[in-house]
Design an enzyme around this catalytic site. Sequence first.
Site, PDB file in Angstrom:
ATOM      1  N   HIS A 268       0.836  -1.207   0.000  1.00  0.00           N
ATOM      2  CA  HIS A 268       0.000   0.000   0.000  1.00  0.00           C
ATOM      3  C   HIS A 268       0.870   1.256   0.000  1.00  0.00           C
ATOM      4  O   HIS A 268       0.731   2.139  -0.845  1.00  0.00           O
ATOM      5  CB  HIS A 268      -0.917  -0.028   1.230  1.00  0.00           C
ATOM      6  N   GLU A 269       1.803   1.316   0.959  1.00  0.00           N
ATOM      7  CA  GLU A 269       2.644   2.517   1.066  1.00  0.00           C
ATOM      8  C   GLU A 269       3.600   2.609  -0.117  1.00  0.00           C
ATOM      9  O   GLU A 269       3.917   3.706  -0.574  1.00  0.00           O
ATOM     10  CB  GLU A 269       3.406   2.522   2.393  1.00  0.00           C
ATOM     11  N   HIS A 272       1.812   4.407  -2.777  1.00  0.00           N
ATOM     12  CA  HIS A 272       1.944   5.861  -2.586  1.00  0.00           C
ATOM     13  C   HIS A 272       3.333   6.320  -3.031  1.00  0.00           C
ATOM     14  O   HIS A 272       3.494   7.343  -3.688  1.00  0.00           O
ATOM     15  CB  HIS A 272       1.772   6.220  -1.106  1.00  0.00           C
ATOM     16  N   GLU A 298      -4.543   7.764  -3.098  1.00  0.00           N
ATOM     17  CA  GLU A 298      -5.064   6.509  -2.559  1.00  0.00           C
ATOM     18  C   GLU A 298      -5.392   5.518  -3.682  1.00  0.00           C
ATOM     19  O   GLU A 298      -5.286   4.305  -3.486  1.00  0.00           O
ATOM     20  CB  GLU A 298      -6.307   6.794  -1.707  1.00  0.00           C
TER      21      GLU A 298
END
Lengths: 506, 506
Positions: A268-269, A272, A298
């Site tokens: 997820h990160e 980003h 997101e």
Amino acid sequence: MADHQQIFDQLCDHYRETAKLENINSLLGWDERVLLPENAGAYRADQITLLSGMIHDRNTDPKIGAWLEELHESPLTEEPNTPAEATIRRIKSDYLKQVKLPKRLVEEFSHARIIGQQTWVKARAENNFGTFEPILDKLISLSRETAEAIGYQGEQYDALLDFYEPEAKTAQVRGVLETLKDQLVPLVAEIKESGRTPNMDILKRHYPIAQQEILGKSAASQIGFDFSAGRLDVTHHPFCTTIGPYDIRITTRYDENFFPSAFFSTLHEAGHGLYEQGLPKNWFGLPPGNAASLGIHESQSRLWENIVGRSYAFWSHFYSDARKMFPDALSDVPIGDFHFAINEVTPSLIRVEADEATYNLHIIIRFELEQALLSGDLPVKDLPGAWNEKYTQQLGITPTSDADGCLQDVHWSAGLMGYFPTYSLGNIYSAQLLEQAREDLGDLDGMFAAGEFMPLLDWLRENVHQHGECYPGAELVERVCGDPIDSTPLIRYLRAKLGPLYGIEH
Amino acid sequence: MADHQQIFDQLCDHYRETAKLENINSLLGWDERVLLPENAGAYRADQITLLSGMIHDRNTDPKIGAWLEELHESPLTEEPNTPAEATIRRIKSDYLKQVKLPKRLVEEFSHARIIGQQTWVKARAENNFGTFEPILDKLISLSRETAEAIGYQGEQYDALLDFYEPEAKTAQVRGVLETLKDQLVPLVAEIKESGRTPNMDILKRHYPIAQQEILGKSAASQIGFDFSAGRLDVTHHPFCTTIGPYDIRITTRYDENFFPSAFFSTLHEAGHGLYEQGLPKNWFGLPPGNAASLGIHESQSRLWENIVGRSYAFWSHFYSDARKMFPDALSDVPIGDFHFAINEVTPSLIRVEADEATYNLHIIIRFELEQALLSGDLPVKDLPGAWNEKYTQQLGITPTSDADGCLQDVHWSAGLMGYFPTYSLGNIYSAQLLEQAREDLGDLDGMFAAGEFMPLLDWLRENVHQHGECYPGAELVERVCGDPIDSTPLIRYLRAKLGPLYGIEH
């Protein structure tokens, strides 16, 4: 024109220098969350407050107003969504916001955010909402004051939402999220009624942290995260922050008895981080070098975490590595069982560990609650009760502690009101984007299964990343996909994956 | 008086705020050396340059000149060495220096320091002096330019020395170091002629890094380093830096096949850290809250590293822990053999790993060379040759590579000319201080053997730390010990320890 170009360059130099200070502030914040010694919090808050004040002074420098005046309706603003036009448009919008905020309010808010986060860490650890309540109350008052100072046309909440999702409106977001809720509720019900459940025990075996770290770094690296221009560290609440154009830092948290926690938060990160690493370097610190919105941000993280990272294709490539890393845990587990387990749908208490189908219900609860807190309809002291009630009603599950309830997220403690709905916008955007990518690139699953993630990353770089903040989030997605914001692709995607697993309609 | 107090308070507020920025700059520097991603160096240099410029602006603010004017010969300056008098005296001295330095020079120097350090890391790793030569040449020119801008009465070098050892003079330091050299040379010769050597192989066995880290942290903690207000991390060149009043960070480097490297550098940096943690918090950011000088700083680090850390008494307490930590390496080693090995005297190439007797010869070489570089008598390109020649002459040992020769230290790459002699001043001070502490406290060795280090730390807090920068270094030591700077206690201490080990006169 020569004159306009010169003024534009001065404006850009000013903002590039401000960005250096902002990124220093990001380092102060990163260090605080990753490394700061126990007793060093108060002084760090003072340092961040000082720098925030200096940044505010720079962002409200009357020179900017004068430059913007000169550039108003100049040839540089003629062609919409060019880097120059977007720079002037976005700076103007931010400047007008900033000059409306008194320095006293900015400093007070900045200081309260730090104290808020420090208090939250302890309150959560001690499961004590009472110690957190006064600072949360203050943060809400400061948010209201901020919205009033900036002004708004429709609802007070619009003014806050605009910080995170520029040009989005509360009423529109409310509509989209209501539709989404109407689509999700039957889906979750069908899944429940299917009676099927994956074997979740396989994910709760022993996964040594050192091995998790190797696998997580390898996965982040394989999808394209550049560790020569970034880091991965450990915090309570995973996040991604930009310290410089070649210094993008992501964090995760490890649980040696639950595999998905670190692995998917790392993906997820890293998602980003890929976006930040893909923004135009020559515009670093200026709107064309900035993310379009938090919703778009997101969309990138959720795309890599879920649509890619929880796909069968991804694991056809990656599962043999995972088995090598965790032979004790996985050698007797068929890939299908593993894939079903990481895609389990079941109502749960913790947002960041929620599955894709129920996740947006967590967001909708927060979106509803923060509107009520801001309007004053919900007094802060009643938050735990209201939180638990909504979880019981909408997810059918009641928190047994505030630590797993209204204290679980960092956002409100950091004064981020109006932020939560961008998560759901991101989920919606991600499905729209991936549907388009499949159309443009062909057999994406075949690529993932072969460990080829660069075609998708390149497509995102070209269609999303390179445009920085030149288009508002919703407009950027519409430009790429041809359709306005629409939750249907998300539902289509969920039914396509979950249908076969749960034996429901897809 | 009321007016004077008010002006004084304004002056202090100004400097306290500047200190916040300086400590942010320290974090940027710490992070650069400990964590920075490979490609992030250039932007970090820009950030530090920007902040350094802002700090310079604050330090040369004409308001300060006006405040100092008002406070000149005010009642606050009547009693010498009080916090108020020292604040005004030291700020005045720094301010007069600062206003003489053009902002252009400060920024250029600050940027060159960063590039210098980045270049040095690579040049050392690649053993390539040629890549480092141009930036070193620039750093020396900038040092000369700095000295000329500030001005001096005696020698150009005085102006640089004064940054690190306020009020010390080159001629005086040269005299003290010449005397020390005259005392050390026969000592080292006697040791060589003794024919005795410890069994050094016992220190080169396998010492797992994770265990070294536990033991080093435990030792630092036992001598009083407060980890709730500090950290220990890993870098090429160990250092100590202050990020806030409760945030003192030290670093070390591990060698799994050489025990002393990390352990004694940890004690050394913890000694610096204890001093920083012991400075008056209510004066943080102001002279009474600052270290007196680098010489005094080094006296604290060397005291804990050597006089305490290499004493038989310290190991009578600590050796059983070390054996538990490294059973394979130490279970067959009697404490006497271990104690002799960690006190071996033998000419070597690397300053930071040199023994106590030869260490100051390393410093004297650097002191002589940097004077020659600054005067221009020694062209930068000839540095490696001159370095190797002096090592051959004074230590009887010739570097086989520049990495182990003139590229070994970070100092020159960071533009720190005039810094090296403070190491020897520190060694001299440390022995003077410990002789006095023994007189005041009685059986220190008995306390160390019982693991009691707090009496000595409390004595240092009272006699040294609490005074901050109220006295110049040499004056502070004279005040505590009754004698002016004198290398005799150091020689006495060395002969007392080394005499029995090597069977020479003591």
